[in-house]
Design a protein around this motif. Structure first.
Motif, short mmCIF file in Angstrom:
data_model
loop_
_atom_site.label_atom_id
_atom_site.label_comp_id
_atom_site.label_asym_id
_atom_site.label_seq_id
_atom_site.Cartn_x
_atom_site.Cartn_y
_atom_site.Cartn_z
N VAL A 86 67.82 22.77 -30.31
CA VAL A 86 68.64 22.13 -31.34
C VAL A 86 68.05 20.78 -31.73
O VAL A 86 68.08 20.37 -32.91
N VAL A 87 67.52 20.06 -30.77
CA VAL A 87 66.89 18.77 -31.06
C VAL A 87 65.58 18.96 -31.83
O VAL A 87 65.30 18.24 -32.79
N LEU A 88 64.80 19.95 -31.42
CA LEU A 88 63.46 20.13 -32.00
C LEU A 88 63.48 20.78 -33.38
O LEU A 88 62.74 20.36 -34.27
N MET A 89 64.28 21.81 -33.57
CA MET A 89 64.15 22.62 -34.78
C MET A 89 64.41 21.87 -36.08
O MET A 89 63.64 22.03 -37.04
N PRO A 90 65.45 21.05 -36.21
CA PRO A 90 65.60 20.32 -37.47
C PRO A 90 64.44 19.38 -37.76
O PRO A 90 64.04 19.22 -38.91
N LEU A 91 63.88 18.77 -36.72
CA LEU A 91 62.75 17.86 -36.94
C LEU A 91 61.50 18.62 -37.36
O LEU A 91 60.80 18.24 -38.30
N VAL A 92 61.22 19.73 -36.67
CA VAL A 92 60.04 20.53 -37.01
C VAL A 92 60.18 21.15 -38.39
O VAL A 92 59.23 21.18 -39.18
N ALA A 138 59.68 27.77 -22.54
CA ALA A 138 59.35 29.02 -23.22
C ALA A 138 60.42 29.42 -24.23
O ALA A 138 60.11 29.80 -25.37
N ASN A 139 61.68 29.31 -23.84
CA ASN A 139 62.77 29.75 -24.72
C ASN A 139 62.91 28.83 -25.93
O ASN A 139 63.11 29.29 -27.06
N ALA A 140 62.80 27.52 -25.71
CA ALA A 140 62.89 26.59 -26.84
C ALA A 140 61.70 26.76 -27.77
O ALA A 140 61.86 26.76 -29.00
N SER A 141 60.50 26.93 -27.22
CA SER A 141 59.31 27.13 -28.05
C SER A 141 59.40 28.42 -28.84
O SER A 141 59.03 28.47 -30.02
N GLN A 142 59.91 29.47 -28.21
CA GLN A 142 60.05 30.74 -28.91
C GLN A 142 61.02 30.61 -30.08
O GLN A 142 60.80 31.19 -31.14
N SER A 143 62.07 29.83 -29.89
CA SER A 143 63.04 29.64 -30.96
C SER A 143 62.43 28.89 -32.14
O SER A 143 62.63 29.26 -33.30
N VAL A 144 61.70 27.82 -31.86
CA VAL A 144 61.07 27.04 -32.93
C VAL A 144 60.04 27.89 -33.66
O VAL A 144 59.97 27.90 -34.90
N ALA A 145 59.22 28.63 -32.91
CA ALA A 145 58.20 29.47 -33.53
C ALA A 145 58.84 30.58 -34.36
O ALA A 145 58.36 30.90 -35.46
N ALA A 146 59.93 31.19 -33.87
CA ALA A 146 60.61 32.24 -34.63
C ALA A 146 61.20 31.68 -35.91
O ALA A 146 61.18 32.34 -36.96
N MET A 147 61.72 30.46 -35.87
CA MET A 147 62.23 29.81 -37.08
C MET A 147 61.13 29.70 -38.13
O MET A 147 61.33 30.02 -39.31
N LEU A 148 59.95 29.25 -37.71
CA LEU A 148 58.84 29.07 -38.64
C LEU A 148 58.36 30.41 -39.18
O LEU A 148 58.04 30.53 -40.37
N SER A 149 58.32 31.43 -38.33
CA SER A 149 57.94 32.76 -38.79
C SER A 149 58.95 33.30 -39.79
O SER A 149 58.58 33.84 -40.85
N ASN A 150 60.22 33.16 -39.49
CA ASN A 150 61.27 33.65 -40.40
C ASN A 150 61.21 32.95 -41.75
O ASN A 150 61.55 33.54 -42.77
#
Length: 450
Positions: A86-92, A138-150
């Motif tokens: 939640v902290v990382l995804m809006p910033l990325v 791993a789980n946080a990174s997978q979430s951020v990467a999936a966001m970018l892929s989507n």
């Protein structure tokens, strides 16, 4: 490997779109083995056993001095991973939309997640804190990467293609998960023949998912293309925090999109918690062997391929919203049935797995494509950041409810039945949303069937 000019719709020729779509499918192929082999099958029971080895006579461990039931540690760690996400995804996402550089960011988080997953080979003995830390990364990174892929989905497909492209991506992911699980099942059940202990076999299965993720991520990173961002738009948001505030204000101007996100947050919490906690339910509550759990998840993966494609076809005739609503009704029945499942009976557990598989792929794929219609053009990564918060096993509320229920009652049956409310409430919230009007108000073309 360069960029192409930004546009509000799917860019390029039909051949160019198909090339990118084929590459995009392979990110689901690459990362889905993490969700399947690691999060769903092996890590929950294995990390729980490692945590129990570290626990005192009272069954508690004390990470950072906090008393935690060994049986709840995995669920709580999954919840912690979403706080990081939640902290990382809006910033990325703000950086991705401002610069148009989604692909380099996708590479960073995909390989960070793959490295953490590969590092799970070193999780043995009573190193539960190492396991928890690797799971969070791993789980946080997978979430951020999936966001970018989507976020590439609206850019590589037309509105009429969206449901089919999203469904094929999910089908690719489930096919990869099934293939990896077959290999895992052979290694795990025959570990003595290979001269391996059960612990070493499990750790190889965990690490192999990280290697697979890293190798196949090369394909989408080669095929996908970044879109350039108009200079005026890039200057308009000088910093990620400022862009985050702008995104929150912008979402308030699209209340129907926000309403869909709320509905998705609720019912996807239930889906992701079932995915991440089903193995613990099977092993700890039903007393099933690890080989039985792997076979059941393999059944889920195989049927999820067919389910994703079948529900995609149904959506073309009846619309994505109606199809998702039907899948949520099915989820409610399946999870409610799990409460009454007899212990030690593999046949009933396989029946449960079959029910999950048939609805899981379609409900996730169609939710992704439906949401892509509700995003204002040029804000794909930012809006998918909010979407991804509750996706792919990073939902915090569901695992938290599951873990707290178990800690209070000592029963995984009570924990699993607590998830029914997520599907029922999500159904009611989604049913109230006029999605055709929501698409139009977002500034997008309304498909014939929605």
């Amino acid at each position: 490997m360069g960029t192409i000019t930004a546009g509000t719709g799917a860019a390029g020729t039909a051949d160019g779109r198909r090339r990118e779509q084929r590459g995009w499918y392979f990110y689901d192929w690459a990362c889905s083995v993490y969700s399947t082999s690691v999060l769903t099958v092996f890590l929950g029971p294995y990390l729980t056993s490692v945590t129990k080895a570290a626990a005192g006579e009272d069954g508690l461990v004390h990470p950072l001095g906090i008393p935690v039931s060994a049986g709840s540690f995995f669920a709580y760690t999954v919840s912690l991973s979403v706080i990081v996400a939640v902290v990382l995804m809006p910033l990325v996402s703000a950086v991705a939309d401002r610069t148009g550089r989604k692909k380099p960011l996708l590479a960073v988080f995909a390989y960070l997640g793959a490295a953490a997953t590969t590092g799970m080979f070193f999780l043995d003995g009573d190193r539960y804190l190492l396991g928890g830390a690797l799971l969070v990364v791993a789980n946080a990174s997978q979430s951020v990467a999936a966001m970018l892929s989507n976020a590439f989905l609206p850019q590589i497909s037309t509105p009429e293609e969206r449901d089919a492209v999203s469904s094929k991506g999910w089908a690719f992911g489930y096919a990869a998960g099934a293939l990896m699980l077959v290999l895992n099942l052979v290694l795990y059940t025959m570990h003595d023949s290979f001269g391996l202990s059960e612990s070493v076999a499990v750790r190889i299965c965990l690490a192999s998912a990280g290697v697979w993720w890293g190798v196949f991520a090369l394909i989408p990173l080669r095929r996908l293309r970044d879109r350039t961002v108009p200079e005026a738009e890039a200057r308009a948001s000088a910093s990620a925090p400022r862009r985050l505030l702008e995104t929150l204000r912008d979402m308030r101007r699209h209340p129907l999109t926000l309403a869909f996100l709320l509905a998705y947050l609720v019912y996807n919490d239930g889906i992701q918690t079932v995915i991440s906690q089903a193995a613990i339910f099977g092993s700890e509550e039903l007393g099933l062997e690890q080989s039985t759990l792997i076979t059941a998840v393999l059944l889920v993966q195989v049927l999820a391929v067919a389910g994703a494609l079948a529900l995609g076809r149904i959506a073309r005739r009846h619309g994505a919203k109606r199809t998702v609503l039907g899948s949520l009704a099915a989820w409610t029945v399946v999870v409610g049935t799990a409460y009454f499942m007899p212990s030690g009976d593999a046949v009933w557990f396989f029946a449960l797995a079959a029910g999950i598989g048939l609805v899981m792929g379609g409900s996730q794929a169609l939710s992704r494509s439906l949401f892509s219609h509700l995003i204002p053009p040029g804000k794909e990564a930012e809006y998918f950041a909010a979407y991804e918060i509750s996706d792919r096993g990073t939902s915090w509320l569901g695992p938290l409810v599951f873990g707290v229920t178990y800690q209070l009652t000592g029963s995984y049956r009570d924990a699993i039945i607590s998830l029914v409310v997520f599907f029922a409430l999500g159904f009611l919230l989604l049913a109230r949303i006029p999605v055709r009007r929501a698409v139009a108000e977002a500034g997008n073309t309304v498909p014939e069937k929605l």
